[in-house]
Design a protein around this motif. Structure first.
Motif, PDB file in Angstrom:
ATOM      1  N   ASN A 106       0.854  -1.185   0.000  1.00 55.71           N
ATOM      2  CA  ASN A 106       0.000   0.000   0.000  1.00 55.71           C
ATOM      3  C   ASN A 106       0.888   1.233   0.000  1.00 55.71           C
ATOM      4  N   ILE A 107       1.490   1.484  -1.151  1.00 52.66           N
ATOM      5  CA  ILE A 107       2.439   2.583  -1.320  1.00 52.66           C
ATOM      6  C   ILE A 107       1.829   3.584  -2.285  1.00 52.66           C
ATOM      7  N   GLU A 108       1.901   4.867  -1.942  1.00 56.18           N
ATOM      8  CA  GLU A 108       1.076   5.880  -2.613  1.00 56.18           C
ATOM      9  C   GLU A 108       1.336   6.038  -4.107  1.00 56.18           C
ATOM     10  N   LEU A 109       2.557   5.823  -4.556  1.00 57.00           N
ATOM     11  CA  LEU A 109       2.866   5.921  -5.982  1.00 57.00           C
ATOM     12  C   LEU A 109       3.451   4.602  -6.478  1.00 57.00           C
ATOM     13  N   VAL A 110       3.027   4.196  -7.674  1.00 58.18           N
ATOM     14  CA  VAL A 110       3.510   2.948  -8.254  1.00 58.18           C
ATOM     15  C   VAL A 110       3.975   3.209  -9.681  1.00 58.18           C
ATOM     16  N   THR A 111       5.246   2.950  -9.941  1.00 55.34           N
ATOM     17  CA  THR A 111       5.763   3.041 -11.307  1.00 55.34           C
ATOM     18  C   THR A 111       5.785   1.650 -11.919  1.00 55.34           C
ATOM     19  N   GLU A 225      -7.365   0.122  -6.543  1.00 58.76           N
ATOM     20  CA  GLU A 225      -8.150  -0.354  -5.401  1.00 58.76           C
ATOM     21  C   GLU A 225      -9.096  -1.484  -5.784  1.00 58.76           C
ATOM     22  N   ASP A 226      -9.615  -1.425  -7.000  1.00 58.76           N
ATOM     23  CA  ASP A 226     -10.594  -2.415  -7.438  1.00 58.76           C
ATOM     24  C   ASP A 226     -10.191  -2.927  -8.817  1.00 58.76           C
ATOM     25  N   ILE A 227      -9.368  -3.958  -8.838  1.00 59.41           N
ATOM     26  CA  ILE A 227      -8.898  -4.491 -10.112  1.00 59.41           C
ATOM     27  C   ILE A 227      -9.093  -5.999 -10.168  1.00 59.41           C
ATOM     28  N   LYS A 228      -9.099  -6.522 -11.368  1.00 55.24           N
ATOM     29  CA  LYS A 228      -9.138  -7.968 -11.553  1.00 55.24           C
ATOM     30  C   LYS A 228      -7.818  -8.558 -11.060  1.00 55.24           C
ATOM     31  N   THR A 229      -7.828  -9.840 -10.812  1.00 49.47           N
ATOM     32  CA  THR A 229      -6.579 -10.499 -10.432  1.00 49.47           C
ATOM     33  C   THR A 229      -5.971 -11.258 -11.604  1.00 49.47           C
ATOM     34  N   TYR A 230      -6.717 -11.319 -12.709  1.00 46.43           N
ATOM     35  CA  TYR A 230      -6.191 -12.040 -13.873  1.00 46.43           C
ATOM     36  C   TYR A 230      -6.847 -11.505 -15.136  1.00 46.43           C
ATOM     37  N   ILE A 231      -6.040 -11.315 -16.180  1.00 48.43           N
ATOM     38  CA  ILE A 231      -6.548 -10.928 -17.493  1.00 48.43           C
ATOM     39  C   ILE A 231      -6.016 -11.925 -18.507  1.00 48.43           C
ATOM     40  N   GLY A 232      -6.910 -12.549 -19.260  1.00 46.23           N
ATOM     41  CA  GLY A 232      -6.515 -13.537 -20.261  1.00 46.23           C
ATOM     42  C   GLY A 232      -6.124 -12.901 -21.570  1.00 46.23           C
ATOM     43  N   GLY A 233      -5.920 -13.733 -22.583  1.00 49.60           N
ATOM     44  CA  GLY A 233      -5.517 -13.227 -23.894  1.00 49.60           C
ATOM     45  C   GLY A 233      -4.054 -13.476 -24.142  1.00 49.60           C
ATOM     46  N   LYS A 234      -3.467 -12.692 -25.029  1.00 49.72           N
ATOM     47  CA  LYS A 234      -2.065 -12.865 -25.378  1.00 49.72           C
ATOM     48  C   LYS A 234      -1.166 -12.452 -24.220  1.00 49.72           C
ATOM     49  N   LYS A 235       0.034 -13.054 -24.175  1.00 47.46           N
ATOM     50  CA  LYS A 235       0.979 -12.774 -23.086  1.00 47.46           C
ATOM     51  C   LYS A 235       1.364 -11.301 -23.054  1.00 47.46           C
ATOM     52  N   VAL A 236       1.586 -10.723 -24.238  1.00 46.90           N
ATOM     53  CA  VAL A 236       1.882  -9.289 -24.336  1.00 46.90           C
ATOM     54  C   VAL A 236       0.829  -8.694 -25.261  1.00 46.90           C
ATOM     55  N   SER A 237      -0.039  -7.847 -24.718  1.00 44.14           N
ATOM     56  CA  SER A 237      -1.092  -7.256 -25.542  1.00 44.14           C
ATOM     57  C   SER A 237      -1.505  -5.925 -24.945  1.00 44.14           C
ATOM     58  N   GLY A 238      -2.305  -5.183 -25.710  1.00 41.96           N
ATOM     59  CA  GLY A 238      -2.795  -3.902 -25.228  1.00 41.96           C
ATOM     60  C   GLY A 238      -4.031  -4.031 -24.369  1.00 41.96           C
ATOM     61  N   ASN A 295      -4.402  13.759  -3.089  1.00 44.64           N
ATOM     62  CA  ASN A 295      -5.812  13.744  -3.459  1.00 44.64           C
ATOM     63  C   ASN A 295      -6.152  12.454  -4.188  1.00 44.64           C
ATOM     64  N   SER A 296      -7.158  11.758  -3.720  1.00 44.59           N
ATOM     65  CA  SER A 296      -7.669  10.612  -4.454  1.00 44.59           C
ATOM     66  C   SER A 296      -9.124  10.923  -4.803  1.00 44.59           C
ATOM     67  N   PHE A 297      -9.576  10.406  -5.902  1.00 44.38           N
ATOM     68  CA  PHE A 297     -10.901  10.748  -6.389  1.00 44.38           C
ATOM     69  C   PHE A 297     -11.793   9.513  -6.405  1.00 44.38           C
ATOM     70  N   ARG A 298     -13.042   9.745  -6.090  1.00 43.10           N
ATOM     71  CA  ARG A 298     -14.005   8.650  -6.163  1.00 43.10           C
ATOM     72  C   ARG A 298     -14.324   8.354  -7.626  1.00 43.10           C
ATOM     73  N   LYS A 299     -14.842   7.190  -7.848  1.00 43.91           N
ATOM     74  CA  LYS A 299     -15.236   6.798  -9.190  1.00 43.91           C
ATOM     75  C   LYS A 299     -16.290   7.766  -9.712  1.00 43.91           C
ATOM     76  N   ILE A 300     -16.072   8.305 -10.923  1.00 47.36           N
ATOM     77  CA  ILE A 300     -17.025   9.254 -11.484  1.00 47.36           C
ATOM     78  C   ILE A 300     -18.253   8.502 -11.995  1.00 47.36           C
ATOM     79  N   SER A 301     -19.322   9.232 -12.234  1.00 44.92           N
ATOM     80  CA  SER A 301     -20.561   8.600 -12.698  1.00 44.92           C
ATOM     81  C   SER A 301     -20.396   8.080 -14.120  1.00 44.92           C
ATOM     82  N   LYS A 302     -21.214   7.124 -14.493  1.00 43.54           N
ATOM     83  CA  LYS A 302     -21.175   6.578 -15.849  1.00 43.54           C
ATOM     84  C   LYS A 302     -21.489   7.659 -16.876  1.00 43.54           C
ATOM     85  N   PHE A 303     -22.380   8.591 -16.506  1.00 45.28           N
ATOM     86  CA  PHE A 303     -22.738   9.676 -17.421  1.00 45.28           C
ATOM     87  C   PHE A 303     -21.537  10.581 -17.686  1.00 45.28           C
ATOM     88  N   GLU A 304     -20.839  10.963 -16.599  1.00 47.54           N
ATOM     89  CA  GLU A 304     -19.656  11.820 -16.760  1.00 47.54           C
ATOM     90  C   GLU A 304     -18.575  11.097 -17.552  1.00 47.54           C
TER      91      GLU A 304
END
Length: 339
Positions: A106-111, A225-238, A295-304
């Motif tokens: 839980n470190i504030e900046l991640v490169t 804060e809220d991410i998947k733990t796994y993404i499928g597809g190609k090993k290196v992809s966009g 400053n951290s921001f809450r998730k914006i609305s779907k409309f915004e």
């Protein structure tokens, strides 16, 4: 059988002493073909990183199924306490390797950086300067590139459209910009005027560019804060990178880049200039500065999200609108495309 109680049960977890984490996934399966110079380039990358980071930096290397020689090199760095964390996995893909590095910290900046980045002095402090001057910054790069504002930046342009501080500013380091496109295999037949100006933002006489690339960038940790733990597809992809990009946009964060260049992309071929650049790294004191504007921001609305990142992006893709924008922001005539 268990006798007694674990004494650590009543001890609270202390706040991390680190304020910046670096995650580098490494995939060098052999020393042949494309990977012929891979280990040497990795060594340059990590040596430059170790020499340019302050003592509150937490370095995480994720070995993503590399060869025995690479494993031995990384193990030695860990034993010498030159890196803080070493994770060995099979080849699970670049983004999934990054997710492993994010877990448990839980470190504030991640490169997040590729293993062929040559870090330059002051890259950390200059990155922090961008975060401090622009509270909406969520992703900050250190290598200016052509027309970065055309990718995942419609929210920045939308919110600053009538702001006189959103304007085209001079490229500060043309030589480094040329080096970058050489490193990704481009011929030099691109529009040479792109070497002169880029879309920038100004605040209190401090300037940066709009947009950020992917090969090295620093993120505010709350993006993850809220991410998947796994993404499928190609090993290196966009796909994985696009997923992370969207997470930043969902919080209303801006993508920005330092005006000067603070890292080189080396690619997969070792060249003489790389070792020269490493040897020329100044022995600059690396002071651990705090990100006072946390400053951290809450998730914006779907409309915004739709208005700023979908609708306006479509509008900005219309050639006539873009041409009017260029003129409004006083882009030099020679750089305005002939639509």
């Amino acid at each position: 059988m268990r006798i007694g109680s674990n004494p650590n049960k009543s001890i609270n977890q202390n706040k991390s002493e680190y304020n910046h984490q670096i995650i580098i996934p490494v995939y060098i399966p052999n020393g042949e073909g494309y990977f012929k110079d891979g280990l040497k380039i990795l060594m340059l990358c990590l040596e430059s990183l170790i020499n340019t980071t302050h003592d509150k930096t937490y370095i995480t290397i994720v070995n993503n199924g590399s060869s025995k020689e690479v494993v031995e090199y990384l193990d030695q760095l860990f034993l010498e306490i030159k890196i803080n964390e070493l994770i060995h996995t099979d080849n699970i893909g670049k983004v999934n390797a990054v997710f492993k590095g994010l877990a448990g910290n839980n470190i504030e900046l991640v490169t997040i950086a590729d293993s062929d980045v040559l870090f330059l002095p002051n890259w950390q402090s200059e990155t922090l300067n961008v975060f401090k001057h622009f509270s909406r910054a969520g992703v900050v790069g250190v290598t200016p590139q052509f027309k970065m504002y055309e990718a995942n930046c419609s929210n920045v342009i939308f919110e600053n459209f009538f702001n006189k501080n959103l304007k085209f500013i001079p490229i500060k380091n043309k030589k480094a910009l040329i080096y970058f496109y050489d490193s990704i295999g481009w011929d030099r037949n691109y529009n040479q005027d792109y070497l002169n100006f880029g879309l920038g933002l100004e605040n209190e006489n401090f300037q940066c560019f709009v947009g950020a690339g992917h090969y090295v960038a620093t993120y505010k940790k709350d993006i993850f804060e809220d991410i998947k733990t796994y993404i499928g597809g190609k090993k290196v992809s966009g796909v994985g990178e696009a997923y992370i990009d969207k997470k930043a946009l969902e919080k209303g964060y801006w993508r920005l880049t330092t005006q000067d260049n603070f890292a080189y992309h080396m690619g997969n071929i070792l060249e003489p200039w790389m070792e020269v650049a490493l040897n020329n790294l100044e022995n600059t004191p690396n002071i651990a500065l705090e990100l006072t504007s946390q400053n951290s921001f809450r998730k914006i609305s779907k409309f915004e999200f739709f208005i700023k990142n979908k609708l306006f992006s479509k509008l900005f893709s219309i050639k006539l609108f873009k041409k009017l924008f260029y003129k409004y922001k006083k882009l030099p005539k020679e750089m305005i495309p002939n639509y």
